[in-house]
Scaffold this motif. Sequence first.
Motif, PDB file in Angstrom:
ATOM      1  N   LEU A 267      41.166  26.467  31.375  1.00 31.27           N
ATOM      2  CA  LEU A 267      42.356  26.675  30.548  1.00 31.27           C
ATOM      3  C   LEU A 267      43.569  26.841  31.434  1.00 31.27           C
ATOM      4  O   LEU A 267      43.499  27.473  32.498  1.00 31.27           O
ATOM      5  N   ARG A 268      44.677  26.288  30.992  1.00 33.04           N
ATOM      6  CA  ARG A 268      45.884  26.352  31.817  1.00 33.04           C
ATOM      7  C   ARG A 268      47.069  26.792  30.977  1.00 33.04           C
ATOM      8  O   ARG A 268      47.268  26.280  29.879  1.00 33.04           O
ATOM      9  N   ALA A 269      47.846  27.745  31.474  1.00 34.94           N
ATOM     10  CA  ALA A 269      49.039  28.186  30.752  1.00 34.94           C
ATOM     11  C   ALA A 269      50.282  27.751  31.525  1.00 34.94           C
ATOM     12  O   ALA A 269      50.187  27.342  32.673  1.00 34.94           O
ATOM     13  N   ALA A 270      51.432  27.887  30.876  1.00 35.57           N
ATOM     14  CA  ALA A 270      52.695  27.551  31.535  1.00 35.57           C
ATOM     15  C   ALA A 270      52.903  28.466  32.738  1.00 35.57           C
ATOM     16  O   ALA A 270      53.410  28.066  33.783  1.00 35.57           O
ATOM     17  N   THR A 271      52.496  29.722  32.573  1.00 30.07           N
ATOM     18  CA  THR A 271      52.559  30.674  33.700  1.00 30.07           C
ATOM     19  C   THR A 271      51.197  30.724  34.361  1.00 30.07           C
ATOM     20  O   THR A 271      50.189  30.843  33.682  1.00 30.07           O
ATOM     21  N   MET A 272      51.173  30.660  35.697  1.00 29.79           N
ATOM     22  CA  MET A 272      49.887  30.780  36.382  1.00 29.79           C
ATOM     23  C   MET A 272      49.408  32.228  36.295  1.00 29.79           C
ATOM     24  O   MET A 272      50.206  33.152  36.294  1.00 29.79           O
ATOM     25  N   ILE A 273      48.103  32.379  36.202  1.00 33.37           N
ATOM     26  CA  ILE A 273      47.539  33.726  36.164  1.00 33.37           C
ATOM     27  C   ILE A 273      47.066  34.055  37.575  1.00 33.37           C
ATOM     28  O   ILE A 273      46.175  33.400  38.109  1.00 33.37           O
ATOM     29  N   ASN A 274      47.707  35.040  38.175  1.00 31.48           N
ATOM     30  CA  ASN A 274      47.386  35.376  39.565  1.00 31.48           C
ATOM     31  C   ASN A 274      47.137  36.859  39.755  1.00 31.48           C
ATOM     32  O   ASN A 274      47.628  37.689  39.012  1.00 31.48           O
ATOM     33  N   LEU A 275      46.414  37.165  40.819  1.00 33.89           N
ATOM     34  CA  LEU A 275      46.210  38.554  41.192  1.00 33.89           C
ATOM     35  C   LEU A 275      47.444  39.031  41.963  1.00 33.89           C
ATOM     36  O   LEU A 275      48.170  38.227  42.532  1.00 33.89           O
ATOM     37  N   SER A 276      47.650  40.340  42.003  1.00 35.06           N
ATOM     38  CA  SER A 276      48.791  40.848  42.779  1.00 35.06           C
ATOM     39  C   SER A 276      48.506  40.715  44.263  1.00 35.06           C
ATOM     40  O   SER A 276      49.408  40.541  45.052  1.00 35.06           O
ATOM     41  N   GLU A 277      47.225  40.795  44.644  1.00 38.54           N
ATOM     42  CA  GLU A 277      46.874  40.409  46.006  1.00 38.54           C
ATOM     43  C   GLU A 277      45.490  39.777  46.006  1.00 38.54           C
ATOM     44  O   GLU A 277      44.651  40.124  45.196  1.00 38.54           O
ATOM     45  N   PRO A 278      45.262  38.843  46.927  1.00 36.66           N
ATOM     46  CA  PRO A 278      43.973  38.125  46.902  1.00 36.66           C
ATOM     47  C   PRO A 278      42.807  39.094  47.060  1.00 36.66           C
ATOM     48  O   PRO A 278      42.913  40.085  47.771  1.00 36.66           O
ATOM     49  N   ASP A 279      41.734  38.816  46.338  1.00 40.05           N
ATOM     50  CA  ASP A 279      40.598  39.729  46.376  1.00 40.05           C
ATOM     51  C   ASP A 279      39.306  38.940  46.418  1.00 40.05           C
ATOM     52  O   ASP A 279      39.074  38.086  45.581  1.00 40.05           O
ATOM     53  N   GLU A 280      38.472  39.225  47.399  1.00 39.97           N
ATOM     54  CA  GLU A 280      37.168  38.575  47.485  1.00 39.97           C
ATOM     55  C   GLU A 280      36.165  39.454  46.756  1.00 39.97           C
ATOM     56  O   GLU A 280      35.797  40.512  47.257  1.00 39.97           O
ATOM     57  N   MET A 281      35.767  39.020  45.593  1.00 35.36           N
ATOM     58  CA  MET A 281      34.861  39.855  44.832  1.00 35.36           C
ATOM     59  C   MET A 281      33.421  39.558  45.188  1.00 35.36           C
ATOM     60  O   MET A 281      33.048  38.399  45.352  1.00 35.36           O
ATOM     61  N   ILE A 282      32.609  40.584  45.265  1.00 40.52           N
ATOM     62  CA  ILE A 282      31.181  40.369  45.507  1.00 40.52           C
ATOM     63  C   ILE A 282      30.555  39.870  44.211  1.00 40.52           C
ATOM     64  O   ILE A 282      30.763  40.456  43.152  1.00 40.52           O
ATOM     65  N   SER A 283      29.800  38.787  44.292  1.00 39.73           N
ATOM     66  CA  SER A 283      29.226  38.172  43.096  1.00 39.73           C
ATOM     67  C   SER A 283      28.351  39.112  42.290  1.00 39.73           C
ATOM     68  O   SER A 283      27.652  39.961  42.851  1.00 39.73           O
ATOM     69  N   GLU A 284      28.404  38.900  40.983  1.00 41.22           N
ATOM     70  CA  GLU A 284      27.572  39.709  40.104  1.00 41.22           C
ATOM     71  C   GLU A 284      27.244  38.889  38.868  1.00 41.22           C
ATOM     72  O   GLU A 284      27.827  37.816  38.666  1.00 41.22           O
ATOM     73  N   ALA A 285      26.322  39.367  38.054  1.00 39.12           N
ATOM     74  CA  ALA A 285      25.991  38.663  36.810  1.00 39.12           C
ATOM     75  C   ALA A 285      27.229  38.618  35.928  1.00 39.12           C
ATOM     76  O   ALA A 285      27.994  39.569  35.869  1.00 39.12           O
ATOM     77  N   VAL A 286      27.438  37.496  35.265  1.00 37.54           N
ATOM     78  CA  VAL A 286      28.575  37.363  34.360  1.00 37.54           C
ATOM     79  C   VAL A 286      28.060  37.030  32.959  1.00 37.54           C
ATOM     80  O   VAL A 286      26.872  36.819  32.767  1.00 37.54           O
ATOM     81  N   THR A 287      28.974  37.009  31.985  1.00 38.43           N
ATOM     82  CA  THR A 287      28.533  36.849  30.601  1.00 38.43           C
ATOM     83  C   THR A 287      29.226  35.675  29.910  1.00 38.43           C
ATOM     84  O   THR A 287      30.291  35.225  30.332  1.00 38.43           O
ATOM     85  N   HIS A 288      28.621  35.215  28.850  1.00 37.37           N
ATOM     86  CA  HIS A 288      29.175  34.178  27.993  1.00 37.37           C
ATOM     87  C   HIS A 288      30.467  34.739  27.394  1.00 37.37           C
ATOM     88  O   HIS A 288      30.464  35.821  26.817  1.00 37.37           O
ATOM     89  N   GLY A 289      31.568  34.025  27.541  1.00 35.85           N
ATOM     90  CA  GLY A 289      32.834  34.519  27.013  1.00 35.85           C
ATOM     91  C   GLY A 289      33.712  35.141  28.090  1.00 35.85           C
ATOM     92  O   GLY A 289      34.882  35.463  27.829  1.00 35.85           O
ATOM     93  N   THR A 290      33.171  35.305  29.301  1.00 36.76           N
ATOM     94  CA  THR A 290      33.983  35.853  30.391  1.00 36.76           C
ATOM     95  C   THR A 290      35.106  34.884  30.719  1.00 36.76           C
ATOM     96  O   THR A 290      34.900  33.668  30.765  1.00 36.76           O
ATOM     97  N   LEU A 291      36.305  35.416  30.955  1.00 38.04           N
ATOM     98  CA  LEU A 291      37.465  34.601  31.339  1.00 38.04           C
ATOM     99  C   LEU A 291      37.758  34.876  32.806  1.00 38.04           C
ATOM    100  O   LEU A 291      38.290  35.939  33.153  1.00 38.04           O
ATOM    101  N   GLN A 292      37.364  33.938  33.661  1.00 39.04           N
ATOM    102  CA  GLN A 292      37.532  34.103  35.101  1.00 39.04           C
ATOM    103  C   GLN A 292      38.882  33.557  35.544  1.00 39.04           C
ATOM    104  O   GLN A 292      39.381  32.583  34.987  1.00 39.04           O
TER     105      GLN A 292
END
Lengths: 345, 248
Positions: free
Chosen positions: A246-271
């Motif tokens: 999905l793409r919006a007119a405004t980019m969705i960004n973090l305030s600072e880059p973050d390397e997240m450690i992988s974990e189980a995710v769910t149906h409906g999660t918006l990454q």
Amino acid sequence: MKLKIIKAGVQATLQDAGRAGWRRYGVARGGAMDEYARRVANIIVGNDEREAAVEITLGGFVARFENEALIALGGGEVEAMINDDACNAVWRPVFVERGSTLEVRRCVTGARVMLAVAGGFHLEPILDSHSAMLHADLDRLPARALRGNDELVLREMNRTNKRLLHSVKSTPKLIGDKAKMLSSSSSHIAATWRVSDKITPRYSYSPVLRVVRGREYELLNEASRAAFFDNEFYVTKQTDRTGSRLRAATMINLSEPDEMISEAVTHGTLQVTPNGELIALQAEHHTTGGYPRAAHVITVDLPLLGQIKAGDTVRFRETSIEQAHELLMARERAIAEVKHRVSLI
Amino acid sequence: MTGAERTRDFEIYAQGDAALSVRFISDITDDTHRRVMNLWRAVEARRLEFVVECVPAFTSVTIFYDLKQLHTHAAKSNAAPLEYLVLELQNIVAHASDTTESNTGKIIEIPVCYDDDFAPDMMRVMMHRNLTREQVVTLHTSTAYTVFMLGFAPGFAYLGGLPPELHTPRLDEPRLRVPAGSVAIGGAQTGVYPLATAGGWNIIGRTPLALCDFTRTPPTLLDAGDTVRFISITRREYEHQEHRRAVR
């Protein structure tokens, strides 16, 4: 009793209630993109609600019923034909004569429509489920997508199936406008009743999806946090059973880059992806992920998420988990009520 | 807002309305892995009716629950479903063994042929780390690896313990399709691709073993908590064993 696939169209797969319990092995739960449609279409033809249905994607689907059958389509508006007659009946069971051809030309609102057939399909389960596993590299049904020339074996109808079939088949013959409106013809008869709009999801080209915040929502920069609930998100062409970009007119960004450690995710999660787009995880999503999670679409709105197609726009509206749970319980009650009413026919 | 509870060195938070995660505040370490395994086993041992499944990852355990069942249990205690579940989990975390339990996972030996034909990125690893081919193979087969978790694809195991001398960055452009059984190095991790999927890691060998078989339960050779050793085999031995590995 067989259902012969003549054309599978853009994509057609078999889906039952999915295969929960194997996520830790990297196996997705899978199942229907519109689980509500799958359950209710099955209920109104007298099947067990866990029964497999055909998930028809976008259109171009043609199939022939070797024997007379009771069928139902569940989803948004469709353009469909039975033999040469229009049959746009959704959410109502339809009796079809022996040798009839069903053509689902186009899914109009919503990307997919579920086709349930009384009796259900005889299939070899994979990990206790009749759902497709498109990424398992298996060249057999139900794992792979349906192809032209496939023959699906239908099981014997149970008492409820037979009772409903008889009831719809003996619907008094209507003539003129009423017949046209209710989609009846010489080769098919639609029931005069249908599942109410009040309890079906609000399919649309621009659905509003209710979400709860994700753990990493707080990591979004200020502009992104506002944009997340204000903007329309455009559904790109990269949308399939694993996820939708999905793409919006405004980019969705973090305030600072973050390397997240992988974990189980769910149906409906918006990454949130590094390039400012979102990936909405769909039914056959990868089981683990390391992208930040802005929010999660609530369970009752997953059917709407599963029905988005390229070119649609979506908006997100925040809700609480408590509210999400109440909505889910209310939906279960509504489905139970449909089951109950069907049992009285 | 997400129902996050931060106590001591772990947090509990909701992932939407059908799952909850317990996440230890830590980097990926063997110690945290043991805590994850202990917690995972403790939740499974409780056999809670409303738990659909429980998925371990590097530093977390995610519990998928069935709301209808949870609702019934929570109602008995006059609690809201989420509140009830969080309390249950806090309780389990508090009582799950924190000490280093002996590993109850299996020990699996994976035969690997490191021949050139199966190792398109061997040179890349050799050059990046300034090693000979023999050194790469010796190092890769010298360690006992821990399976931290499975994810990304059925049967794809994330292994911990790759010797630092072998760490090699992922490929700039992932391959669209890597052969099933490919053994690879990606950054500080190593693993085996069980199916022919896309892949961005450095391929240094191939195993004739089937890591994934959907006609069996469990469907994968490896599980979180197992220990893996790689054994170097010849091309001849590989061909002899290959017929065993057809995805079914």
